[in-house]
Design an enzyme around this catalytic site. Structure first.
Site, PDB file in Angstrom:
ATOM      1  N   TYR A   1      58.636  35.553  81.896  1.00  0.00           N
ATOM      2  CA  TYR A   1      58.990  35.500  80.476  1.00  0.00           C
ATOM      3  C   TYR A   1      59.174  36.912  79.924  1.00  0.00           C
ATOM      4  O   TYR A   1      60.148  37.202  79.229  1.00  0.00           O
ATOM      5  CB  TYR A   1      57.885  34.771  79.715  1.00  0.00           C
TER       6      TYR A   1
ATOM      7  N   SER B   1      61.097  38.745  72.019  1.00  0.00           N
ATOM      8  CA  SER B   1      59.676  38.420  71.882  1.00  0.00           C
ATOM      9  C   SER B   1      58.881  39.715  71.748  1.00  0.00           C
ATOM     10  O   SER B   1      59.350  40.794  72.148  1.00  0.00           O
ATOM     11  CB  SER B   1      59.190  37.649  73.110  1.00  0.00           C
TER      12      SER B   1
END
Length: 259
Positions: free
Chosen positions: A235, A222
């Site tokens: 995350y 990400s």
């Protein structure tokens, strides 16, 4: 400054790169450089030569790119895709979004694909692919559980006849809280799916791929791996770790046929 020589050298570089890459990108700039050579031959100022290069290259891109995409790039894509016809692949998190798109692309390219998802939706997603004539299988698994990760991989290998060429780890979840309020149980949940599952599938896939000296592994990280994000500490920690894990696996396995 000898602008004529500069433009000629650029033209040569663009043409050489074009031949080596067998693409169409640099030919647009080669056209601009060629036009600039003509302008330089007329002894016009350097700023006119530079403007000519930019304008001509831009016009070539604008008017010829649609033709290139239609008649050239598709052939290249087709040629590359043919190299994975008959390959066997596993895609975790393949029921929607990036995961489904990658599973679909692999199936369209001729791969036999196992799609792993956490809900009944995995069967609907795979049905969309099998209804189009693709060879795909569905495996439902709760990737928060280490045991179910191992079981899902084992089941996938059964469906693929014991062979594996491509692994895509796209499964992931998101939980948002202020860092000082982030619940520990949700931290564990995010890391279980976004990191531990990735590691388990990579390690198990690596055991299979190393035996034959070939394999492709695609881990989905990400932008948060780089800039951190806000209210997503779990995350970000997981995706940052996935990026570093991928580097570590590359160091260990790239020279042994897995990349």
């Amino acid at each position: 400054m000898n602008w004529m020589l500069i433009w000629v050298l650029l033209l040569v570089v663009f043409v050489v790169v074009e031949v080596l890459t067998m693409g169409l990108t640099t030919i647009w700039f080669a056209g601009g450089a060629l036009a600039a050579v003509g302008v330089a031959a007329l002894h016009l100022p350097s700023y006119v030569q530079i403007a000519t290069f930019i304008v001509v290259s831009g016009l070539l891109v604008f008017f010829t790119r649609p033709i290139a995409v239609k008649y050239f790039n598709q052939d290249r894509i087709k040629t590359n895709a043919e190299s994975i016809v008959g390959k066997k692949a596993i895609v975790t998190g393949g029921t929607r979004g990036l995961g489904f798109s990658m599973a679909e692309a692999l199936a369209e390219s001729g791969c036999e694909v196992v799609v792993i998802g956490s809900s009944e939706r995995v069967f609907d997603s795979v049905k969309q692919l099998t209804d189009r004539g693709f060879c795909c299988h569905a495996v439902k698994a709760d990737l928060r559980s280490r045991e179910e990760n191992y079981n899902a991989f084992a089941r996938s290998m059964e469906l693929l006849g014991g062979d594996l060429d491509i692994l895509v780890t796209a499964a992931g979840i998101q939980r948002r809280h202020l860092a000082e309020e982030f619940p520990m149980e949700e931290w564990d949940e995010v890391l279980s799916i976004n990191l531990n599952s990735v590691w388990i599938f990579c390690q198990e896939a690596g055991k299979v791929m190393l035996k034959k000296g070939y394999g492709k592994i695609i881990n989905v990280a990400s932008m948060c791996s780089y800039f951190g994000g806000q209210t997503v500490p779990a995350y970000t920690a997981a995706k940052g770790a996935v990026m570093q894990l991928t580097k570590a696996l590359s160091n260990d396995w790239a020279g042994r046929g897995i990349n």
